[in-house]
Design a protein around this motif. Structure first.
Motif, PDB file in Angstrom:
ATOM      1  N   ARG A 125       0.682  -1.280   0.228  1.00 47.50           N
ATOM      2  CA  ARG A 125       0.023   0.101   0.140  1.00 47.50           C
ATOM      3  C   ARG A 125       0.715   1.201   0.143  1.00 47.50           C
ATOM      4  NH1 ARG A 125      -4.250  -0.824  -1.838  1.00 47.50           N
ATOM      5  NH2 ARG A 125      -5.394   0.923  -0.891  1.00 47.50           N
ATOM      6  N   VAL A 126       2.196   1.082  -0.535  1.00 51.00           N
ATOM      7  CA  VAL A 126       3.024   2.346  -0.615  1.00 51.00           C
ATOM      8  C   VAL A 126       2.622   3.098  -2.006  1.00 51.00           C
ATOM      9  CG1 VAL A 126       5.431   2.931  -0.805  1.00 51.00           C
ATOM     10  CG2 VAL A 126       4.517   1.126   0.842  1.00 51.00           C
ATOM     11  N   ALA A 127       2.549   4.264  -1.750  1.00 51.17           N
ATOM     12  CA  ALA A 127       2.385   5.079  -3.240  1.00 51.17           C
ATOM     13  C   ALA A 127       3.589   5.502  -3.788  1.00 51.17           C
ATOM     14  CB  ALA A 127       1.619   6.431  -2.770  1.00 51.17           C
ATOM     15  N   VAL A 128       3.572   5.416  -5.282  1.00 47.49           N
ATOM     16  CA  VAL A 128       4.937   5.810  -5.886  1.00 47.49           C
ATOM     17  C   VAL A 128       4.571   6.951  -6.915  1.00 47.49           C
ATOM     18  CG1 VAL A 128       6.683   4.786  -7.540  1.00 47.49           C
ATOM     19  CG2 VAL A 128       5.689   3.495  -5.634  1.00 47.49           C
ATOM     20  N   VAL A 129       5.403   7.650  -6.897  1.00 45.15           N
ATOM     21  CA  VAL A 129       5.421   8.619  -8.078  1.00 45.15           C
ATOM     22  C   VAL A 129       6.404   8.412  -9.006  1.00 45.15           C
ATOM     23  CG1 VAL A 129       5.596  11.145  -8.929  1.00 45.15           C
ATOM     24  CG2 VAL A 129       4.278  10.456  -6.752  1.00 45.15           C
ATOM     25  N   PHE A 130       6.289   8.284 -10.113  1.00 42.38           N
ATOM     26  CA  PHE A 130       7.092   7.665 -11.238  1.00 42.38           C
ATOM     27  C   PHE A 130       7.401   8.746 -12.393  1.00 42.38           C
ATOM     28  CE2 PHE A 130       8.532   4.526 -14.513  1.00 42.38           C
ATOM     29  CZ  PHE A 130       9.462   4.015 -13.917  1.00 42.38           C
ATOM     30  N   VAL A 131       8.639   9.212 -12.342  1.00 42.25           N
ATOM     31  CA  VAL A 131       8.757  10.074 -13.543  1.00 42.25           C
ATOM     32  C   VAL A 131       9.899   9.278 -14.746  1.00 42.25           C
ATOM     33  CG1 VAL A 131       9.724  12.346 -14.276  1.00 42.25           C
ATOM     34  CG2 VAL A 131       8.787  12.021 -12.212  1.00 42.25           C
ATOM     35  N   SER A 132       9.414   9.383 -15.886  1.00 48.88           N
ATOM     36  CA  SER A 132      10.104   9.093 -16.908  1.00 48.88           C
ATOM     37  C   SER A 132       9.800   9.498 -18.477  1.00 48.88           C
ATOM     38  CB  SER A 132       9.882   7.313 -17.148  1.00 48.88           C
ATOM     39  OG  SER A 132      10.813   6.802 -18.026  1.00 48.88           O
ATOM     40  N   HIS A 133      10.758   9.378 -19.316  1.00 48.51           N
ATOM     41  CA  HIS A 133      10.347   9.837 -20.641  1.00 48.51           C
ATOM     42  C   HIS A 133      10.255   8.649 -21.449  1.00 48.51           C
ATOM     43  CE1 HIS A 133      11.034  14.059 -19.849  1.00 48.51           C
ATOM     44  NE2 HIS A 133      12.277  13.798 -19.366  1.00 48.51           N
ATOM     45  N   LYS A 134      10.423   7.462 -20.750  1.00 47.57           N
ATOM     46  CA  LYS A 134       9.908   6.320 -21.559  1.00 47.57           C
ATOM     47  C   LYS A 134       8.615   5.650 -21.681  1.00 47.57           C
ATOM     48  CE  LYS A 134      15.020   5.114 -20.905  1.00 47.57           C
ATOM     49  NZ  LYS A 134      15.882   4.174 -20.091  1.00 47.57           N
ATOM     50  N   LEU A 135       7.929   6.105 -22.171  1.00 48.21           N
ATOM     51  CA  LEU A 135       6.507   5.793 -22.292  1.00 48.21           C
ATOM     52  C   LEU A 135       5.929   4.491 -22.038  1.00 48.21           C
ATOM     53  CD1 LEU A 135       5.135   8.075 -25.080  1.00 48.21           C
ATOM     54  CD2 LEU A 135       5.635   8.643 -22.436  1.00 48.21           C
ATOM     55  N   ASP A 136       6.718   3.352 -22.462  1.00 51.45           N
ATOM     56  CA  ASP A 136       6.319   2.009 -22.660  1.00 51.45           C
ATOM     57  C   ASP A 136       6.504   1.682 -21.021  1.00 51.45           C
ATOM     58  OD1 ASP A 136       6.048   1.376 -25.260  1.00 51.45           O
ATOM     59  OD2 ASP A 136       7.974   1.237 -25.554  1.00 51.45           O
ATOM     60  N   GLU A 137       7.474   2.244 -20.330  1.00 49.78           N
ATOM     61  CA  GLU A 137       7.646   1.902 -18.884  1.00 49.78           C
ATOM     62  C   GLU A 137       6.416   2.140 -17.988  1.00 49.78           C
ATOM     63  OE1 GLU A 137      12.552   2.487 -18.640  1.00 49.78           O
ATOM     64  OE2 GLU A 137      10.978   4.061 -17.481  1.00 49.78           O
ATOM     65  N   LEU A 138       5.647   3.517 -18.683  1.00 56.11           N
ATOM     66  CA  LEU A 138       4.733   3.997 -17.888  1.00 56.11           C
ATOM     67  C   LEU A 138       3.750   3.028 -17.780  1.00 56.11           C
ATOM     68  CD1 LEU A 138       4.765   7.619 -18.838  1.00 56.11           C
ATOM     69  CD2 LEU A 138       5.836   6.459 -17.109  1.00 56.11           C
ATOM     70  N   TYR A 139       3.446   2.511 -19.094  1.00 55.22           N
ATOM     71  CA  TYR A 139       2.424   1.382 -19.141  1.00 55.22           C
ATOM     72  C   TYR A 139       2.559   0.308 -18.486  1.00 55.22           C
ATOM     73  CZ  TYR A 139       0.011   4.371 -22.655  1.00 55.22           C
ATOM     74  OH  TYR A 139      -0.752   5.452 -23.182  1.00 55.22           O
ATOM     75  N   ALA A 140       3.722   0.038 -18.196  1.00 55.00           N
ATOM     76  CA  ALA A 140       4.002  -1.461 -17.615  1.00 55.00           C
ATOM     77  C   ALA A 140       3.682  -1.268 -16.098  1.00 55.00           C
ATOM     78  CB  ALA A 140       5.701  -1.842 -17.902  1.00 55.00           C
ATOM     79  N   VAL A 141       4.003  -0.203 -15.508  1.00 54.87           N
ATOM     80  CA  VAL A 141       3.792  -0.215 -13.998  1.00 54.87           C
ATOM     81  C   VAL A 141       2.922   0.953 -13.359  1.00 54.87           C
ATOM     82  CG1 VAL A 141       6.048  -1.137 -13.040  1.00 54.87           C
ATOM     83  CG2 VAL A 141       5.982   1.329 -13.842  1.00 54.87           C
ATOM     84  N   CYS A 142       2.451   1.707 -14.110  1.00 55.24           N
ATOM     85  CA  CYS A 142       1.717   2.941 -13.412  1.00 55.24           C
ATOM     86  C   CYS A 142       0.190   2.563 -13.828  1.00 55.24           C
ATOM     87  CB  CYS A 142       2.215   4.280 -14.231  1.00 55.24           C
ATOM     88  SG  CYS A 142       3.730   4.733 -13.970  1.00 55.24           S
ATOM     89  N   ASP A 143      -0.725   3.284 -12.587  1.00 55.71           N
ATOM     90  CA  ASP A 143      -2.009   2.992 -12.749  1.00 55.71           C
ATOM     91  C   ASP A 143      -2.519   4.347 -13.188  1.00 55.71           C
ATOM     92  OD1 ASP A 143      -1.829   0.622 -11.112  1.00 55.71           O
ATOM     93  OD2 ASP A 143      -1.553   2.135  -9.424  1.00 55.71           O
ATOM     94  N   ARG A 144      -2.224   5.292 -12.870  1.00 51.63           N
ATOM     95  CA  ARG A 144      -2.724   6.683 -13.496  1.00 51.63           C
ATOM     96  C   ARG A 144      -1.524   7.432 -14.011  1.00 51.63           C
ATOM     97  NH1 ARG A 144      -6.314  10.113 -10.595  1.00 51.63           N
ATOM     98  NH2 ARG A 144      -4.947   9.803  -8.612  1.00 51.63           N
ATOM     99  N   VAL A 145      -1.722   8.536 -14.564  1.00 53.45           N
ATOM    100  CA  VAL A 145      -0.754   9.378 -15.293  1.00 53.45           C
ATOM    101  C   VAL A 145      -1.178  10.681 -14.979  1.00 53.45           C
ATOM    102  CG1 VAL A 145      -1.666   9.248 -17.604  1.00 53.45           C
ATOM    103  CG2 VAL A 145       0.469  10.265 -17.375  1.00 53.45           C
ATOM    104  N   THR A 146      -0.291  11.814 -14.555  1.00 49.87           N
ATOM    105  CA  THR A 146      -0.683  13.243 -14.463  1.00 49.87           C
ATOM    106  C   THR A 146       0.460  13.672 -15.702  1.00 49.87           C
ATOM    107  OG1 THR A 146      -0.753  13.248 -12.293  1.00 49.87           O
ATOM    108  CG2 THR A 146      -0.188  15.396 -13.026  1.00 49.87           C
TER     109      THR A 146
END
Ligand code: ATP
Ligand code: MG
Lengths: 340, 509
Positions: free
Chosen positions: B194-215
């Motif tokens: 239940r730990v939250a994560v803010v993930f910054v990246s310029h590699k879009l594929d990575e975002l789809y792999a691990v992120c739930d939402r996007v800002t």
């Protein structure tokens, strides 16, 4: 081109690429405001409280005292700009100061006439001082000895060399022709002040406008990056120590010319602390990468004025030391504020 | 997720540097146990947003609440104690201290006598790193290890704080696929706790792999918030750049355009090279007008090989020839004189001079050529600087702005320009587009291609397999310090290159 720029905050028209430059106003730019304010405050204080402050004599005394610190400070600023430090300046002054009289007095080797002797004395002692600086630079650049350790060697041994060279004797001389370099006047201003001004202007210009000057700051700012960008880091470091040696040599000559005597035990004794204090108070970053020669000039004026103020108002020497230490702490603290 | 109250809420955040706004009414909300992607172009304000949150910078206006209570961290240490830990974009650990010391910095284990319990800390560090599949001597100074290892240590350190929110500012920019996999595993584990994560990246594929939402941020504002699944990659890019979908689609995803190549004679030839402990037998060649990719896993010796060619590390064995002549570089300065440029992967320690301006950083290597009798020709200098700022879109308030004030991606662009403006014969690029946004990346790739078409030889190291595969005319694969495969033209494809990286199969070099 792409959207990366189109939405960038647009700078004030005409401001891109135009850089504040030229003119006294620019030289004494924003970064010196604090230093100048302190200087002005000190002056006002003295005008009000110190008797006989606004006299030519006071001005003259203070200026000649400050010259030596500033001249050594020019070299020191360059060294500190690379992230180094030079503790040996006082000892190198003693070496140059002990060496010169033996040449123009003809005791070392016969000289055809006085003027040749003086010219040789000046050139040779400054050269010798430069070589001692080179020794420092060589230790620092080729053997990666920490600057504070490397220059500690000559700090200790240099004065010893000067003492052994002169058998520890005081050399007294009366050679007005030579002494002109300190006390001669041009337009009513002592010649040493002119020397100081010339060195300050040349160094300040060189630091800003020449490849060497920029490389000095780059080495101090990030040595590894500078090296990878093709900057000859070792050569740059060697040179700043040579410059510091040469400046110390010049200062040594001025000191003996003022005193009409050379005492290897005393020339430049303890000056490194005053000089480092002046550099720090002036706003040069002690960790390297940011340096200002004009700041060093202002810093030296402040240090000298503080000393004079305390002296003229009857504060004992020991207390004066504490005040000086306080100034350095303040300067370093201000630098840290600036960086955060 | 139906949590009503978000764990973190930042609203109406304003932040200016001088009179230039970096954040304008920006917002960010993160729920418990959620992985939130934070994206935007270089200089959009992502890192600034993060720094405002963790107390590194002070906000000018806005409110931040954590768990419903007002949040007022004034330093990253304080934020850490409050349950928010950060992996900064630039590794901010101490290179000359040991790995152990870096992991335990600020929370050292002490014995009863109050002395440091080195043994316990080393054991702890080893155990922690083992969770990340990292096996290094924890007593050695951190600076001895590759950027990727340093990054993993930073990640391990941040995660080990038992935070409620972990912020990761471009954690993957210097990682290879394997490490990225390990990192994702870690993120999933955090999520399970239940730990939250803010993930910054310029590699879009990575975002789809691990992120739930996007800002999505643009020019200091928050312009979109959405669940990952509701946005296509193209939509994401369009929102980020502020352009319409059709235009982005037309531009295409990759910028290494096809075209007729005229590949010239051999420029660089490396035979049986051995460098230090890492490289034992590397051979490769680069021809004029050719982009050569150098692929390999972490620790395969790519950077070491590049540094040896550039004269930055001595080589024990083998030969390096430039235009047929054996080189004898003892320092990078010699290589530069011979027409070689090298853009390091370690921006902070080997790239920027932080206190100097964009102008001076950009022309640092060019300086001798820009001067007459040792005096810098400032009008020519300014002209070149302005040209590059425009050409590759460096976002800065003026050429006099200090480089440390630029966003990470924009610093990278300045460093690239430092070498592009030299007009070299051979350019060695170690992770050239590290931390650069998708829009600018295309610009830079196009520029590299154009220069190659004009006769420049390029040796490109990249941990992004796509960049290697799409950008290179030829690919060499290093594995454990040995050259194991060479691919040419049509034979270059992802599975083949990746196979060679991992197992060493492929056409023998
Ligand atoms: N200390 C500073 N002084 C002046 N301007 C700054 C400073 N720090 C950041 N900025 C400016 O604020 C803006 C936002 O920068 P920020 O680092 O947040 O961008 P970013 O979204 O993280 O970009 P990147 O993807 O390149 O890392 C940039 O225009 C940058 O130049
Ligand atoms: Mg950033």
């Amino acid at each position: 081109m792409s959207s990366t720029t189109q939405n960038a905050p647009s700078p004030v028209p005409g401001s891109v690429g135009s850089r504040p430059r030229g003119g006294i106003a620019a030289v004494l730019s924003r970064r010196h405001i604090g230093t100048i304010a302190a200087l002005v405050a000190l002056l006002i204080f003295n005008f009000i409280f110190t008797p006989h402050f606004a006299t030519m004599q006071t001005l003259s005394v203070n200026l000649t005292q400050v010259c030596v610190i500033v001249i050594v400070g020019v070299g020191m600023t360059m060294v500190i700009a690379t992230g180094g430090i030079d503790l040996s300046v006082g000892s190198i002054m003693a070496i140059a100061g002990a060496f010169a009289p033996q040449i123009f007095q003809g005791t070392l080797f016969p000289v055809p006439n006085l003027y040749t002797g003086i010219a040789l004395a000046i050139v040779l002692s400054i050269t010798v001082a430069g070589f001692f600086g080179l020794f420092n630079g060589w230790l620092v650049s080729s053997f990666r000895v920490q600057p504070i350790i490397a220059t500690l060697i000559l700090y200790i041994a240099g004065r010893g060399i000067a003492q052994v060279w002169t058998n520890g004797d005081l050399q007294v001389f009366k050679v007005p022709e030579f002494q002109q370099i300190a006390i001669g006047r041009v337009f009513g201003v002592p010649f040493q002040v002119w020397i100081m001004l010339a060195l300050v202007l040349i160094a300040a210009w060189a630091l800003q406008r020449t490849v060497f000057g920029r490389q000095v700051l780059a080495v101090g700012g990030n040595e590894q990056a500078a090296w990878l960008a093709g900057i000859p880091v070792r050569r740059v470091k060697r040179r700043v120590y040579v410059i510091s040696g040469v400046c110390s040599g010049i200062a040594g000559l001025i000191v003996i010319a003022m005193n009409s005597a050379a005492d290897a035990n005393l020339i430049g004794m303890g000056i490194e602390l005053d000089v480092i204090a002046a550099v720090a108070v002036g706003g040069t970053l002690l960790s390297g990468g940011r340096a200002t020669i004009i700041g060093t000039l202002l810093g030296a004026l402040i240090i000298q004025l503080v000393r004079y103020t305390l002296l003229a108002n009857g504060v004992p020497d020991a207390a004066a030391l504490v005040v000086k230490a306080g100034l350095i702490v303040l300067a370093v603290w201000l630098q840290r504020q600036d960086r955060a | 997720m139906a949590t009503a109250e978000p764990f973190l809420s930042m609203q109406g955040i304003n932040k200016s540097f001088g009179n230039i706004p970096a954040l304008i009414d920006a917002s960010l909300e993160v729920r418990e146990g959620e992985v939130m992607a934070l994206i935007g172009q270089n200089g959009a304000g992502k890192s600034t947003m993060i720094k405002v949150l963790n107390g590194f910078s002070r906000k000018d206006a806005g409110t931040i609440t954590v768990n419903g209570a007002p949040w007022a961290a004034t330093s990253p240490e304080m934020a850490q104690r409050g349950g928010i830990s950060t992996i900064f974009q630039e590794i901010n650990l101490i290179p000359f201290r040991s790995v152990t010391e870096n992991i335990y910095l600020g929370r050292e284990i002490k014995t009863r006598l109050g002395l440091l319990d080195l043994r316990a800390m080393q054991a702890g560090a080893r155990k922690l790193l083992a969770e990340f599949d990292i096996d290094v001597d924890v007593r050695r100074p951190l600076g001895e290890f590759s950027t990727a290892i340093q990054q993993m240590v930073a990640i391990a350190r941040a995660v080990s704080f038992d935070a409620r929110l972990v912020i990761m500012d471009e954690p993957t920019s210097s990682l290879d696929e394997t490490e990225v996999g390990v990192l994702f595993e870690t993120i999933r584990r955090l999520k399970a706790k239940r730990v939250a994560v803010v993930f910054v990246s310029h590699k879009l594929d990575e975002l789809y792999a691990v992120c739930d939402r996007v800002t999505v941020m643009r020019d200091g504002r928050t312009v979109a918030v959405s669940t990952m699944a509701d946005m296509t990659k193209l939509q994401l890019v369009a929102t980020m750049l502020g352009r319409d979908l059709a235009e982005v689609r037309r531009a295409g995803a990759t910028a290494f355009t096809e075209g007729t190549r005229t590949i010239g004679e051999e420029l660089l030839s490396v035979q049986d090279l051995a460098v230090g402990r890492r490289v034992s037998d590397a051979s490769l060649s680069v021809r004029r007008g050719e982009i050569v990719g150098l692929a390999g896993l972490l620790g395969a010796g790519r950077t070491e090989t590049a540094r040896a060619i550039y004269g930055a590390s001595p080589h024990e064995k083998g030969s390096i020839r430039l235009e047929g002549k054996e080189t004898d570089f003892t320092a990078p300065a010699d290589a530069i004189k011979a027409g070689i440029g090298f853009c390091s992967e370690d921006r902070k320690h080997e790239g920027i001079i932080p206190g100097m301006s964009v102008r001076e950083n950009l022309t640092l290597a060019l300086l001798p050529a820009l001067s007459r009798a040792g005096i810098v020709d400032e009008s020519r200098q300014r002209e070149i600087v302005l040209r590059f700022i425009k050409e590759i879109g460096i976002k800065c308030s003026s050429p006099e702005q200090k480089i440390r004030e630029l966003s990470g991606g924009n610093q990278q662009k300045v460093l690239l320009a430092r070498w592009l403006c030299m007009n070299p014969k051979l350019l060695i690029l170690d992770e050239p587009t590290r931390g650069i946004d998708v829009g600018a990346k295309a610009e830079i790739q196009r520029l590299i291609r154009k220069l190659a078409d004009d006769g420049l030889g390029v040796l490109m190291i990249s941990s992004e397999i796509e960049e290697i595969v799409e950008g290179s005319d030829r690919v060499f694969v290093l594995r454990d310090g040995k050259m194991t495969a060479e691919f040419d033209g049509e034979a270059i494809n992802e599975p083949a290159v990746m196979g060679a990286m991992a197992h060493g199969h492929g056409e023998v070099a």
